[in-house]
Design a protein around this motif. Structure first.
Motif, PDB file in Angstrom:
ATOM      1  N   PRO A 456      23.226  29.182  30.796  1.00 48.37           N
ATOM      2  CA  PRO A 456      24.338  30.136  30.669  1.00 48.37           C
ATOM      3  C   PRO A 456      23.934  31.574  30.946  1.00 48.37           C
ATOM      4  CG  PRO A 456      23.594  29.382  28.507  1.00 48.37           C
ATOM      5  CD  PRO A 456      22.909  28.510  29.519  1.00 48.37           C
ATOM      6  N   GLU A 457      22.649  31.903  30.745  1.00 42.66           N
ATOM      7  CA  GLU A 457      22.222  33.285  30.999  1.00 42.66           C
ATOM      8  C   GLU A 457      22.325  33.637  32.476  1.00 42.66           C
ATOM      9  OE1 GLU A 457      18.543  30.633  30.996  1.00 42.66           O
ATOM     10  OE2 GLU A 457      20.406  30.848  29.860  1.00 42.66           O
ATOM     11  N   GLY A 458      22.369  32.619  33.329  1.00 40.40           N
ATOM     12  CA  GLY A 458      22.504  32.866  34.764  1.00 40.40           C
ATOM     13  C   GLY A 458      23.911  32.633  35.281  1.00 40.40           C
ATOM     14  N   ALA A 459      24.835  32.330  34.380  1.00 41.70           N
ATOM     15  CA  ALA A 459      26.222  32.080  34.802  1.00 41.70           C
ATOM     16  C   ALA A 459      26.821  33.345  35.416  1.00 41.70           C
ATOM     17  CB  ALA A 459      27.056  31.626  33.611  1.00 41.70           C
ATOM     18  N   LYS A 460      27.682  33.152  36.398  1.00 40.35           N
ATOM     19  CA  LYS A 460      28.265  34.301  37.088  1.00 40.35           C
ATOM     20  C   LYS A 460      29.773  34.146  37.180  1.00 40.35           C
ATOM     21  CE  LYS A 460      27.202  37.408  40.891  1.00 40.35           C
ATOM     22  NZ  LYS A 460      26.293  37.669  42.021  1.00 40.35           N
ATOM     23  N   ILE A 461      30.475  35.073  36.561  1.00 41.29           N
ATOM     24  CA  ILE A 461      31.927  35.178  36.688  1.00 41.29           C
ATOM     25  C   ILE A 461      32.196  36.383  37.572  1.00 41.29           C
ATOM     26  CG2 ILE A 461      34.115  35.525  35.494  1.00 41.29           C
ATOM     27  CD1 ILE A 461      32.703  34.372  32.981  1.00 41.29           C
ATOM     28  N   LYS A 462      32.805  36.151  38.715  1.00 42.70           N
ATOM     29  CA  LYS A 462      33.058  37.245  39.654  1.00 42.70           C
ATOM     30  C   LYS A 462      34.565  37.479  39.737  1.00 42.70           C
ATOM     31  CE  LYS A 462      30.535  37.748  43.326  1.00 42.70           C
ATOM     32  NZ  LYS A 462      29.938  37.590  44.689  1.00 42.70           N
ATOM     33  N   LEU A 463      34.992  38.595  39.163  1.00 49.30           N
ATOM     34  CA  LEU A 463      36.402  38.984  39.165  1.00 49.30           C
ATOM     35  C   LEU A 463      36.643  39.977  40.298  1.00 49.30           C
ATOM     36  CD1 LEU A 463      39.257  39.196  37.872  1.00 49.30           C
ATOM     37  CD2 LEU A 463      38.329  41.030  36.422  1.00 49.30           C
ATOM     38  N   THR A 464      37.609  39.655  41.141  1.00 48.62           N
ATOM     39  CA  THR A 464      37.976  40.542  42.247  1.00 48.62           C
ATOM     40  C   THR A 464      39.449  40.896  42.117  1.00 48.62           C
ATOM     41  OG1 THR A 464      36.384  39.421  43.683  1.00 48.62           O
ATOM     42  CG2 THR A 464      38.031  40.821  44.744  1.00 48.62           C
ATOM     43  N   PHE A 465      39.740  42.210  42.055  1.00 47.79           N
ATOM     44  CA  PHE A 465      41.143  42.623  41.982  1.00 47.79           C
ATOM     45  C   PHE A 465      41.329  43.906  42.776  1.00 47.79           C
ATOM     46  CE2 PHE A 465      38.997  44.363  38.275  1.00 47.79           C
ATOM     47  CZ  PHE A 465      39.456  45.670  38.178  1.00 47.79           C
ATOM     48  N   SER A 466      42.561  44.133  43.175  1.00 49.23           N
ATOM     49  CA  SER A 466      42.900  45.313  43.975  1.00 49.23           C
ATOM     50  C   SER A 466      43.879  46.185  43.184  1.00 49.23           C
ATOM     51  CB  SER A 466      43.570  44.895  45.295  1.00 49.23           C
ATOM     52  OG  SER A 466      42.765  43.979  45.989  1.00 49.23           O
ATOM     53  N   LYS A 467      43.728  47.476  43.333  1.00 55.04           N
ATOM     54  CA  LYS A 467      44.690  48.396  42.736  1.00 55.04           C
ATOM     55  C   LYS A 467      45.059  49.476  43.737  1.00 55.04           C
ATOM     56  CE  LYS A 467      41.349  51.402  40.348  1.00 55.04           C
ATOM     57  NZ  LYS A 467      40.996  52.006  39.046  1.00 55.04           N
ATOM     58  N   GLN A 468      46.285  49.949  43.629  1.00 55.71           N
ATOM     59  CA  GLN A 468      46.811  50.921  44.579  1.00 55.71           C
ATOM     60  C   GLN A 468      47.299  52.152  43.840  1.00 55.71           C
ATOM     61  OE1 GLN A 468      49.768  49.390  47.208  1.00 55.71           O
ATOM     62  NE2 GLN A 468      50.511  51.400  47.816  1.00 55.71           N
ATOM     63  N   GLN A 469      46.768  53.276  44.213  1.00 57.51           N
ATOM     64  CA  GLN A 469      47.173  54.559  43.619  1.00 57.51           C
ATOM     65  C   GLN A 469      48.328  55.123  44.428  1.00 57.51           C
ATOM     66  OE1 GLN A 469      45.719  55.953  40.718  1.00 57.51           O
ATOM     67  NE2 GLN A 469      47.624  57.129  40.837  1.00 57.51           N
ATOM     68  N   LEU A 470      49.483  55.227  43.798  1.00 50.72           N
ATOM     69  CA  LEU A 470      50.650  55.747  44.495  1.00 50.72           C
ATOM     70  C   LEU A 470      50.640  57.268  44.480  1.00 50.72           C
ATOM     71  CD1 LEU A 470      53.361  53.336  43.077  1.00 50.72           C
ATOM     72  CD2 LEU A 470      52.138  53.178  45.235  1.00 50.72           C
ATOM     73  N   ASN A 471      51.027  57.892  45.604  1.00 49.11           N
ATOM     74  CA  ASN A 471      51.088  59.360  45.683  1.00 49.11           C
ATOM     75  C   ASN A 471      52.409  59.885  45.124  1.00 49.11           C
ATOM     76  OD1 ASN A 471      48.602  59.540  46.887  1.00 49.11           O
ATOM     77  ND2 ASN A 471      49.444  59.372  48.999  1.00 49.11           N
TER      78      ASN A 471
END
Length: 471
Positions: A456-471
């Motif tokens: 478990p010490e080598g387990a990898k959870i990779k979260l990828t998300f996008s966010k958009q800053q509105l002007n």
């Protein structure tokens, strides 16, 4: 903390630039590129930590027609004994044309297994005895089932001895993908089945009614230690002959005898079968578990209970996306593993199931398939020794809908499984011939001994998300 920030600016609806400071990512395209009407950021976070512990699996429900027979001992693993009982699905097409009970020569129980369908010493002799059941098997039935009272131990109807290799077999059998073991049954047993078919053929159309007439068999491992064999199918074979009048080349009428065989009954998914498992795990396994190692052992040995860092993941996502538009792209989960050295060829399981701990029994009892929302299959990559559970985005979206989380939401069990797939082929005339495999069944792994240590010490959870800053 390992984070990757990717920034790009879109102008007039066209993506004009892309810059990245890659640390540990093999990213080849911009996830979340649908958010390109203004400034957007794609964040990849793999800083999350999982916790796990090894727990006793206890009894399991087989949910498979593949059974285990034999005994094996390994200091690193323990001592495993296995035998099985089964109802039998009757044939409704027994040959009676020109055949009477007098033409029945013999009857045998045939056990079918893959050429490499064993663990241990291929030359070890394994003995078996066959008993008729005297009452219907219970349902559901589990791996700790005790057949005492379901058969008469003083009245076996057959016995046999077999190895896992074809010794002194012809070239055809040697080249086959399958091997066979036999137990000779009383000829009278075959005569009784034959006469019953002639008397009441409709009984053989109904496996449930037939099980009341003949409840099934118990195949007991009587001696031999050094191998367990995965039995794909058990079937009762009747050998018989026919005599016909033929005219020879001299124009004389003579009797011609031809030999035949027919399957009277066999194990099948529609009827009950079960492997009785007695596993005494070794001190080595116990000590590893006591030391906090995440050890998995099958059959019916040890699972791993895993605490998924769901709260931390949700906090990271919410904190990073306050007051902005955002999209969760992916959340993948992998965990490395180590083989546990032994001299019996006991390997890591090929597949693991990740399922909420409070839903594990229900998952198998209801014949569910992984939905990739709360249940997932981890497939072992033998080159990297890593289990890949795929994309868990659906799980995270479901957790985002909850106002509060309980321990049941993020406490999972990882358990070894067997899988069943169906092949589907398609083509366009003679071109573009394709075959696809579809998962059709998942069951607890009862038909093969396995063991592995998750890291478990080598387990990898990779979260990828996008966010958009509105002007």
């Amino acid at each position: 903390m390992k984070k990757l920030f990717l920034t790009a600016i879109a102008s007039l609806g066209i993506l004009a630039g892309f810059t990245a400071c890659e640390q540990d990512s093999d990213l080849t395209e911009v996830p979340g590129s649908s958010l390109i009407n203004d400034n957007f950021t794609v964040i990849i976070d793999s800083s999350f930590v999982v916790q796990s512990q090894s727990i006793i699996s206890n009894k399991v429900q087989a949910r498979t027609t593949t059974q285990l027979l034999g005994a094996i001992q390994a200091p690193e693993y323990g001592v495993l004994h296995a035998d099985f009982e089964a109802q039998l699905f009757p044939s409704n097409n027994i040959d009676t044309i020109g055949v009477t009970a007098a033409e029945i020569d013999s009857i045998k129980l045939q056990l079918v297994f893959d050429k490499d369908g064993f663990v241990g010493d291929s030359l070890a002799l394994i003995g078996m005895e066959v008993y008729p059941l005297n009452k219907a098997l219970p349902y559901p039935i589990y791996s700790d089932f005790d057949p005492t009272g379901y058969y008469d131990a003083s009245r076996p109807i057959g016995s046999g001895v077999f190895t896992a290799v074809g010794i002194s077999v012809n070239d055809t059998v040697a080249a086959s993908a399958y091997r066979y073991a036999y137990a000779t049954l009383p000829r009278d047993f075959g005569v009784t089945i034959f006469n019953k078919y002639k008397e009441d053929p409709l009984l053989f159309n109904d496996p449930y009614a037939f099980s009341e007439y003949f409840p099934g068999i118990y195949v007991k491992n009587t001696f031999g230690s050094g191998r367990v064999t995965r039995i794909n199918n058990a079937r009762v074979v009747m050998f018989y002959h026919k005599t016909q009048k033929l005219t020879n080349s001299q124009g004389v009428e003579v009797d011609s005898l031809t030999n035949h065989f027919a399957y009277c009954m066999a194990t099948a998914p529609e009827v009950i079968s079960n492997t009785n498992i007695s596993l005494q795990m070794s001190d080595n396994i116990t000590q590893m578990a006591d030391a906090g190692k995440s050890v998995i052992v099958s059959p019916a040995g040890r699972d791993v209970e895993l605490t998924f860092p769901t709260r931390e993941i949700l906090d990271t996502y919410r904190n990073a996306t306050q007051s902005v538009l955002s999209v969760i792209n992916t959340m993948t989960f992998t965990i490395p593993a180590d083989s546990i050295a032994n001299n019996r060829g006991i390997n890591p399981p090929a597949y693991l199931l990740l399922v909420p701990s409070n839903e594990k029994d229900k998952f198998f009892a209801e014949n569910k398939l992984p939905d990739n929302i709360t249940s997932f299959i981890g497939t072992l990559d033998p080159e990297t020794m890593t289990y890949n559970f795929g994309d868990m985005r659906g799980y995270l979206l479901k957790m985002l809908e909850k106002e509060t989380l309980s321990a049941e939401d993020f406490t999972f069990t990882i358990t070894p499984i067997s899988t069943v797939t169906e092949s589907n082929s398609s083509s366009y005339y003679y071109y573009d011939y394709t075959t696809t495999e579809t998962l059709s069944g998942v069951a607890p792994l009862t038909a093969v001994p396995t063991m592995v240590e998750l890291k478990p010490e080598g387990a990898k959870i990779k979260l990828t998300f996008s966010k958009q800053q509105l002007n």
